[in-house]
Design a protein around this motif. Structure first.
Motif, short mmCIF file in Angstrom:
data_model
loop_
_atom_site.label_atom_id
_atom_site.label_comp_id
_atom_site.label_asym_id
_atom_site.label_seq_id
_atom_site.Cartn_x
_atom_site.Cartn_y
_atom_site.Cartn_z
N VAL A 143 0.04 -6.69 -18.98
CA VAL A 143 -0.21 -7.38 -17.71
C VAL A 143 1.05 -7.37 -16.84
N ALA A 144 0.83 -7.48 -15.54
CA ALA A 144 1.94 -7.50 -14.58
C ALA A 144 1.56 -8.43 -13.43
N ARG A 145 2.57 -9.05 -12.85
CA ARG A 145 2.37 -9.96 -11.72
C ARG A 145 1.54 -9.28 -10.63
N GLY A 146 0.60 -10.02 -10.09
CA GLY A 146 -0.28 -9.49 -9.06
C GLY A 146 -1.56 -8.87 -9.60
N GLY A 147 -1.66 -8.76 -10.91
CA GLY A 147 -2.85 -8.17 -11.51
C GLY A 147 -3.97 -9.18 -11.67
N SER A 148 -5.07 -8.72 -12.24
CA SER A 148 -6.24 -9.58 -12.46
C SER A 148 -6.65 -9.49 -13.93
N LEU A 149 -7.15 -10.63 -14.45
CA LEU A 149 -7.49 -10.72 -15.86
C LEU A 149 -8.77 -11.51 -16.04
N LEU A 150 -9.69 -10.96 -16.83
CA LEU A 150 -10.89 -11.66 -17.26
C LEU A 150 -10.70 -12.09 -18.70
N ILE A 151 -10.97 -13.37 -18.99
CA ILE A 151 -10.88 -13.89 -20.35
C ILE A 151 -12.28 -14.33 -20.77
N ARG A 152 -12.83 -13.67 -21.77
CA ARG A 152 -14.14 -14.04 -22.30
C ARG A 152 -13.93 -14.87 -23.56
N GLY A 153 -14.59 -16.04 -23.61
CA GLY A 153 -14.29 -17.02 -24.64
C GLY A 153 -13.20 -17.94 -24.14
N GLY A 154 -13.28 -18.31 -22.87
CA GLY A 154 -12.18 -18.98 -22.19
C GLY A 154 -11.89 -20.38 -22.64
N VAL A 173 -6.88 -15.09 -12.48
CA VAL A 173 -7.56 -15.25 -13.76
C VAL A 173 -9.02 -15.65 -13.56
N VAL A 174 -9.91 -14.93 -14.23
CA VAL A 174 -11.32 -15.30 -14.35
C VAL A 174 -11.56 -15.64 -15.82
N ALA A 175 -12.20 -16.77 -16.09
CA ALA A 175 -12.47 -17.16 -17.47
C ALA A 175 -13.93 -17.55 -17.62
N THR A 176 -14.47 -17.33 -18.80
CA THR A 176 -15.89 -17.59 -19.03
C THR A 176 -16.11 -18.68 -20.05
N THR A 177 -17.29 -19.28 -19.94
CA THR A 177 -17.76 -20.30 -20.88
C THR A 177 -19.28 -20.24 -20.90
N LYS A 188 -8.42 -26.28 -14.89
CA LYS A 188 -7.23 -27.08 -15.22
C LYS A 188 -6.20 -26.25 -15.96
N ASN A 189 -6.65 -25.28 -16.74
CA ASN A 189 -5.74 -24.48 -17.56
C ASN A 189 -5.41 -23.12 -16.94
N GLY A 190 -5.67 -22.95 -15.64
CA GLY A 190 -5.15 -21.76 -14.97
C GLY A 190 -6.18 -20.80 -14.41
N ALA A 191 -7.46 -21.00 -14.71
CA ALA A 191 -8.47 -20.06 -14.21
C ALA A 191 -8.68 -20.26 -12.72
N ASP A 192 -8.65 -19.17 -11.98
CA ASP A 192 -8.98 -19.21 -10.55
C ASP A 192 -10.49 -19.19 -10.33
N HIS A 193 -11.20 -18.55 -11.25
CA HIS A 193 -12.66 -18.44 -11.16
C HIS A 193 -13.24 -18.71 -12.55
N ALA A 194 -14.41 -19.36 -12.60
CA ALA A 194 -15.10 -19.62 -13.86
C ALA A 194 -16.51 -19.08 -13.77
N LEU A 205 -19.20 -10.76 -12.05
CA LEU A 205 -17.76 -10.55 -11.88
C LEU A 205 -17.48 -9.68 -10.66
N LYS A 206 -18.32 -8.68 -10.44
CA LYS A 206 -18.05 -7.74 -9.35
C LYS A 206 -18.40 -8.32 -7.97
N LYS A 207 -18.99 -9.52 -7.95
CA LYS A 207 -19.10 -10.24 -6.69
C LYS A 207 -17.72 -10.78 -6.27
N ILE A 208 -16.85 -10.99 -7.26
CA ILE A 208 -15.49 -11.48 -7.00
C ILE A 208 -14.53 -10.31 -6.89
N PHE A 209 -14.62 -9.37 -7.84
CA PHE A 209 -13.78 -8.17 -7.86
C PHE A 209 -14.70 -6.95 -7.83
#
Length: 325
Positions: A143-154, A173-177, A188-194, A205-209
Motif C-alpha cells: 500500500v501507498a499513500r493516496g491509494g484505495s483499499l477494500l477490507i472484507r470482513g471489516g 478505505v472501504v470496509a464490509t460487514t 469509527k475505526n477508519g473506514a471512509d465507506h461501509a 463497490l464500483k459505484k464508489i470506485f
C-alpha cells in the motif's frame, strides 16, 4: 516454582473443551526463553485448533499462538531477566504448548523486545494483530499513500485494525460487514465507506470506485475471492489473509476465467520474520501518544477462557479479545 495455571484442550470440541489445569512450569532448553505471560490475545486460528481442524496438532495441548510478558529464564539466549517481550507463531500452540498459560517457553529467535509504557491490556492485543495487519498491507498489498483499499470482513479485529492503520497511512478505505448496525463501528475505526457484504459486492463497490480499488484485503476467504478479484483495479492486488467464512478451498477453480488480466492475487499468513522486522518502536509510540487507536475488545481473566472463546465463536467481540493472566 512448582506449578502454573494453564488452559488445556484434551479432546477437540467447542469452548467447553478448554479446561483450566495446574501444570508444571516449563523449563527452557538452551536457546529457548521462558516468558512470564501477562497478557495474550485470542485468535481465530485457535478456534480451528480447538475444534481439531489444524493439521498435525496432537492433544492434549495448551493453545495460544501469541503472548506478551517478561523474560523469566533465558539460558544462552541473549535476553535479560525482566525484559518486556512479545512472541507469535513459530509452532506455538500447535507443535508445542502455547501462550494460554502463566508461563510459556519459546525459541529465542521468535521473540521481540518491546520498549513501551503501554499497560498489559493494550499490549496483549497487539503482537499477532499488528504483524498480520502490517505484513498484509506492506508485504503483500504494498500500500501507498493516496491509494484505495477494500477490507472484507471489516468488523473482525484484524479488519478494524487494518482500517485504522490504512487510514493513518493515507489510504481511502472501504470496509464490509454483514450487519448495517456495524457501519458506525467501521467508520469509527477508519473506514471512509461501509458496504453490506453478501459475497457479491463488486457492483456496489464500483459505484464508489468505477475503475476498482488498488488493493483488497480479503479476510472472509475463498467464498468471496472471485468477487474480490472483480473489485480490483487494473494492476490492483488482492490479498487473501483469512478464513472468516470457514472455507479454505475453491472447487473447480479456473485461474484464467477467475483472475482478471492485470490483477494480482497473493496471500498473507502470520510470519515470525515480519513480527521481528516491523517498525515496533514507531507503532508503539504512536499508540502511546494516541495518534493510533485500535479497537479494544472484551478483556477476560485466564479462568474465564471458556467464556472468551464463546464470545469469539459468536462474533460478539467488536475488537481484539485479550486475556490477562
Amino acid at each position: 516454582m512448582v506449578g502454573m495455571k494453564a488452559a488445556v484442550v484434551h479432546t477437540p470440541g467447542g469452548p467447553d473443551a478448554i479446561r483450566i489445569e495446574e501444570r508444571p512450569v516449563p523449563q527452557p532448553a538452551p536457546g529457548w526463553v521462558r516468558i512470564r505471560v501477562h497478557a495474550f490475545g485470542l485468535n481465530r486460528s485457535e478456534v480451528y485448533t480447538r475444534r481439531g481442524d489444524s493439521p498435525g496438532v496432537r492433544f492434549p495441548r495448551i493453545l495460544g499462538i501469541e503472548a506478551t510478558g517478561t523474560v523469566d529464564a533465558a539460558p544462552d539466549s541473549g535476553f535479560a531477566i525482566g525484559e518486556t517481550v512479545a512472541t507469535v507463531m513459530g509452532g506455538m500452540g500447535r507443535d508445542f504448548d502455547g501462550g494460554y498459560a502463566e508461563f510459556v517457553c519459546v525459541p529465542a529467535g521468535q521473540i521481540r523486545r518491546l520498549r513501551t509504557k503501554l499497560d498489559w491490556t493494550t499490549l496483549g492485543a497487539l503482537p499477532e494483530m499488528l504483524q498480520t495487519v502490517w505484513g498484509a498491507l506492506h508485504r503483500s498489498l504494498r500500500v501507498a499513500r493516496g491509494g484505495s483499499l477494500l477490507i472484507r470482513g471489516g468488523t473482525s479485529s484484524i479488519g478494524l485494525a487494518a482500517a485504522t492503520l490504512a487510514k493513518h497511512e493515507g489510504l481511502t478505505v472501504v470496509a464490509t460487514t454483514r450487519n448495517e448496525q456495524r457501519f458506525a463501528l467501521l467508520r469509527k475505526n477508519g473506514a471512509d465507506h461501509a458496504l453490506i457484504d453478501n459475497e457479491t459486492i463488486s457492483a456496489e463497490l464500483k459505484k464508489i470506485f468505477p475503475d476498482g480499488v488498488g488493493g483488497v484485503l480479503d479476510l472472509v476467504g475463498t467464498s468471496s475471492l472471485a468477487d474480490s478479484l472483480a473489485c480490483a483495479a487494473l494492476h490492483g492486488i488482492v490479498c487473501l489473509a483469512g478464513g472468516l467464512g470457514d472455507s479454505w478451498e475453491i472447487e473447480h477453480f479456473s485461474p484464467m476465467s477467475t483472475i482478471p488480466a492485470g490483477t494480482y492475487l497473493t496471500t498473507y499468513g502470520s510470519r515470525v520474520d515480519v513480527m521481528l522486522d516491523m517498525p515496533w518502536e514507531d507503532l508503539l509510540s504512536k499508540i502511546e501518544s494516541g495518534v493510533l487507536r485500535f479497537q479494544q475488545g472484551p478483556v477476560f481473566k485466564l479462568d474465564d477462557i471458556v467464556e472468551a472463546h464463546r464470545c469469539m465463536d459468536e462474533n460478539r467481540a467488536e475488537g481484539k479479545i485479550v486475556i490477562l493472566t
